[in-house]
Design an enzyme around this catalytic site. Structure first.
Site, PDB file in Angstrom:
ATOM      1  N   GLY A   1       6.205  -9.208  -1.136  1.00 24.23           N
ATOM      2  CA  GLY A   1       4.733  -8.480  -1.660  1.00 24.23           C
ATOM      3  C   GLY A   1       5.436  -7.296  -1.104  1.00 24.23           C
ATOM      4  CE  LYS A   2       4.740  -2.887   2.868  1.00 21.73           C
ATOM      5  NZ  LYS A   2       4.140  -1.579   3.061  1.00 21.73           N
TER       6      LYS A   2
ATOM      7  N   PRO B   1      15.469 -11.088  12.105  1.00 24.87           N
ATOM      8  CG  PRO B   1      14.895  -9.310  11.099  1.00 24.87           C
ATOM      9  CD  PRO B   1      14.484 -10.207  11.436  1.00 24.87           C
TER      10      PRO B   1
ATOM     11  CE1 TYR C   1       4.387  -5.568   5.974  1.00 21.95           C
ATOM     12  CE2 TYR C   1       6.984  -6.412   6.084  1.00 21.95           C
ATOM     13  CZ  TYR C   1       6.248  -4.877   6.527  1.00 21.95           C
ATOM     14  OH  TYR C   1       5.924  -3.769   6.517  1.00 21.95           O
TER      15      TYR C   1
ATOM     16  CD  GLN D   1      23.954  -6.516  13.711  1.00 22.85           C
ATOM     17  OE1 GLN D   1      24.919  -6.617  12.163  1.00 22.85           O
ATOM     18  NE2 GLN D   1      25.093  -5.383  14.976  1.00 22.85           N
TER      19      GLN D   1
ATOM     20  CG  ASN E   1      11.483  -2.329  14.004  1.00 23.92           C
ATOM     21  OD1 ASN E   1      10.846  -3.199  13.830  1.00 23.92           O
ATOM     22  ND2 ASN E   1      11.762  -3.077  15.258  1.00 23.92           N
TER      23      ASN E   1
ATOM     24  CB  VAL F   1       9.932  -6.107  20.354  1.00 23.34           C
ATOM     25  CG1 VAL F   1      10.461  -4.834  19.507  1.00 23.34           C
ATOM     26  CG2 VAL F   1      10.569  -6.099  21.419  1.00 23.34           C
TER      27      VAL F   1
ATOM     28  NE  ARG G   1      10.519 -12.301   9.497  1.00 20.86           N
ATOM     29  CZ  ARG G   1      10.362 -11.508  10.736  1.00 20.86           C
ATOM     30  NH1 ARG G   1      10.282 -11.936  11.368  1.00 20.86           N
ATOM     31  NH2 ARG G   1      10.645 -10.239  10.637  1.00 20.86           N
TER      32      ARG G   1
HETATM   33  N1  LIG Z   1       5.173  -0.049  11.803  1.00 20.26           N
HETATM   34  C1  LIG Z   1       6.191   0.025  11.432  1.00 20.26           C
HETATM   35  O1  LIG Z   1       7.451  -0.275  12.766  1.00 20.26           O
HETATM   36  C2  LIG Z   1       6.322  -0.087  10.032  1.00 20.26           C
HETATM   37  C3  LIG Z   1       7.540  -0.355   9.896  1.00 20.26           C
HETATM   38  C4  LIG Z   1       8.036  -1.050   7.959  1.00 20.26           C
HETATM   39  C5  LIG Z   1       6.418  -0.495   7.167  1.00 20.26           C
HETATM   40  N2  LIG Z   1       5.370  -0.231   7.708  1.00 20.26           N
HETATM   41  C6  LIG Z   1       4.621   0.298   6.615  1.00 20.26           C
HETATM   42  O2  LIG Z   1       3.927   1.236   7.240  1.00 20.26           O
HETATM   43  C7  LIG Z   1       2.780   0.697   7.068  1.00 20.26           C
HETATM   44  C8  LIG Z   1       2.043   1.017   8.162  1.00 20.26           C
HETATM   45  O3  LIG Z   1       1.997   0.393   9.463  1.00 20.26           O
HETATM   46  P1  LIG Z   1       1.267   0.711  10.212  1.00 20.26           P
HETATM   47  O4  LIG Z   1       2.360   0.250  11.624  1.00 20.26           O
HETATM   48  O5  LIG Z   1       0.899   1.712  10.269  1.00 20.26           O
HETATM   49  O6  LIG Z   1       0.113  -0.856  10.477  1.00 20.26           O
HETATM   50  P2  LIG Z   1      -1.033  -1.511  10.439  1.00 20.26           P
HETATM   51  O7  LIG Z   1      -2.157  -2.315  10.420  1.00 20.26           O
HETATM   52  O8  LIG Z   1      -1.331  -0.605  11.547  1.00 20.26           O
HETATM   53  O9  LIG Z   1      -2.044  -0.210   9.221  1.00 20.26           O
HETATM   54  C9  LIG Z   1      -2.195  -0.448   7.844  1.00 20.26           C
HETATM   55  C10 LIG Z   1      -3.069  -0.314   8.084  1.00 20.26           C
HETATM   56  O10 LIG Z   1      -3.908  -0.498   6.495  1.00 20.26           O
HETATM   57  C11 LIG Z   1      -5.401  -1.546   6.745  1.00 20.26           C
HETATM   58  N3  LIG Z   1      -4.734  -2.504   5.848  1.00 20.26           N
HETATM   59  C12 LIG Z   1      -4.191  -3.697   5.632  1.00 20.26           C
HETATM   60  N4  LIG Z   1      -5.166  -4.536   4.118  1.00 20.26           N
HETATM   61  C13 LIG Z   1      -5.960  -3.618   3.718  1.00 20.26           C
HETATM   62  C14 LIG Z   1      -6.733  -2.951   2.589  1.00 20.26           C
HETATM   63  N5  LIG Z   1      -6.578  -4.764   1.602  1.00 20.26           N
HETATM   64  N6  LIG Z   1      -6.965  -2.173   1.875  1.00 20.26           N
HETATM   65  C15 LIG Z   1      -7.458  -1.173   3.041  1.00 20.26           C
HETATM   66  N7  LIG Z   1      -6.708  -1.288   3.639  1.00 20.26           N
HETATM   67  C16 LIG Z   1      -6.205  -2.106   4.285  1.00 20.26           C
HETATM   68  C17 LIG Z   1      -5.624  -1.781   8.096  1.00 20.26           C
HETATM   69  O11 LIG Z   1      -6.303  -1.769   8.673  1.00 20.26           O
HETATM   70  C18 LIG Z   1      -4.749  -1.010   9.042  1.00 20.26           C
HETATM   71  O12 LIG Z   1      -6.167  -0.114   8.912  1.00 20.26           O
HETATM   72  C19 LIG Z   1       2.457  -0.069   6.303  1.00 20.26           C
HETATM   73  O13 LIG Z   1       2.248  -0.680   4.724  1.00 20.26           O
HETATM   74  C20 LIG Z   1       3.892  -1.358   6.650  1.00 20.26           C
HETATM   75  O14 LIG Z   1       4.103  -1.966   6.327  1.00 20.26           O
HETATM   76  C21 LIG Z   1       5.605   0.266   9.297  1.00 20.26           C
END
Ligand SMILES: NC(=O)c1ccc[n+]([C@@H]2O[C@H](COP(=O)([O-])OP(=O)(O)OC[C@H]3O[C@@H](n4cnc5c(N)ncnc54)[C@H](O)[C@@H]3O)[C@@H](O)[C@H]2O)c1
Length: 311
Positions: free
Chosen positions: A148-149, A274, A145, A276, A174, A187, A142
């Protein structure tokens, strides 16, 4: 006042809802995406709006556009997708952050980073508040990700300290809702897809691990409210729902709401999963005056309807 706003990852789950909301508020939106996990179906209904533009671009490469604000969401978010090409995942977070921060610096504009609760890893402190530094395995599957973040957050704060870039960092917990990918293995989408097809609901581990689920409209509201804060507020700020449920309760709820005949099947827990997760949202309540409004039943019903329409 009408703004021109760049949304990276705009064709993804959260990005497409954000683009829609910003357009509804009368803004011009540039949606950047390389369509790695994003889908044209998520934004097709927006393309007839003359104030909506789509740029096919990989965020790891520099981009020069004239905009007033940037929301940086580009990054695959579900383990199945971000582990498919882990090197690219890390590059997307880090080089993407460098490119968007560089653009914000040149234009002297605000940039919001969609960070994640994953930066807390498998947390040793509960619920997680922004002051907790996390418990991440830097070598695990993991890490591409999570680390990276985490590094992207470091870059945001260093650009802020060194170059006065106006940053906003939100840590997203989430989130679920319509336009999640049906095959992303998350999930909520997994359970609903399995329930709608009367297939076994796969629980990893014993189902006692907990998660807190936030409905997408609440999340988008918080993102926009965070962007609207004054330049002195940088975050990080946790955004999520505090109602914590076990994975087993979620499975039972989805079976009940769909009227499914599915049974539960148990599988080994993946590495570094994780146990919890629950956000402490005291800061969001105080600074933004935000808290989630959409109840579980309503959010799950809307999401189930969306997945039903796909099948
Ligand atoms: N959905 C969640 O529960 C959640 C939780 C924590 C963080 N996030 C963050 O929110 C953001 C959006 O998440 P999401 O759930 O919509 O995910 P998602 O995968 O649906 O959306 C991510 C988008 O980024 C685009 N992408 C990926 N790599 C790319 C690149 N190199 N260049 C250009 N575009 C790129 C993908 O094509 C996609 O459209 C992410 O950064 C994610 O880490 C989401």
């Amino acid at each position: 006042m009408k703004k021109r706003i760049l949304v990276t990852g705009g064709a993804g789950f959260l990005g497409s809802h954000l683009c829609e909301r910003l357009l509804d508020e009368g803004n011009e939106v540039l949606c950047l995406d390389n369509f790695f996990t994003g889908r044209k179906e998520n934004i097709i209904h927006l393309t007839s709006n003359p104030y909506f533009e789509v740029i096919r671009h990989n965020i790891t490469l520099p981009l020069f556009v004239e905009v007033d604000e940037i929301y940086n969401l580009a990054c695959p978010a579900s383990p199945i997708f971000y582990q498919r090409d882990p090197v690219q995942t890390t590059k997307t977070s880090i080089l993407g952050a460098v490119n968007m921060l560089g653009l914000a610096k040149r234009l002297n504009i605000k940039v919001l980073q969609a960070s994640t609760s994953e930066i807390y890893g498998d947390p040793l402190s509960h619920p997680q508040s922004e002051s907790y530094w996390g418990n991440v395995n830097p070598l695990g599957i993991r890490a591409c990700y999570d680390e990276g973040k985490r590094c992207a957050e470091t870059l945001f704060f260093d650009y802020h300290r060194q170059n006065n870039v106006k940053i906003k960092v939100i840590r997203i917990f989430n989130t679920y809702g319509p336009r999640m990918s049906p095959h992303d293995g998350r999930v909520v989408s997994n359970f609903i897809m399995q329930a709608l097809q009367d297939k076994d609901i796969s629980i990893y581990g014993n189902g006692n691990q907990t998660r807190s689920f936030c409905y997408v409209s609440d999340m988008i509201e918080a993102m926009i409210m965070t962007m609207q804060t004054g330049d002195d507020f940088t975050g990080p700020v946790n955004i999520g729902n505090t109602n914590e449920h076990t994975i087993m309760t979620l499975a039972e709820k989805i079976i009940a709401l769909t009227g499914s005949k599915s049974e539960i099947s148990y599988h080994p827990l993946p590495a570094d999963d994780p146990i919890q997760r629950q956000p402490d949202i005291t800061l969001a309540k105080k600074v933004l005056g935000w808290e989630p409004k959409v109840q579980w039943d309503e959010g799950l019903r809307n999401t189930i309807e969306y997945f039903r329409s796909l099948i």
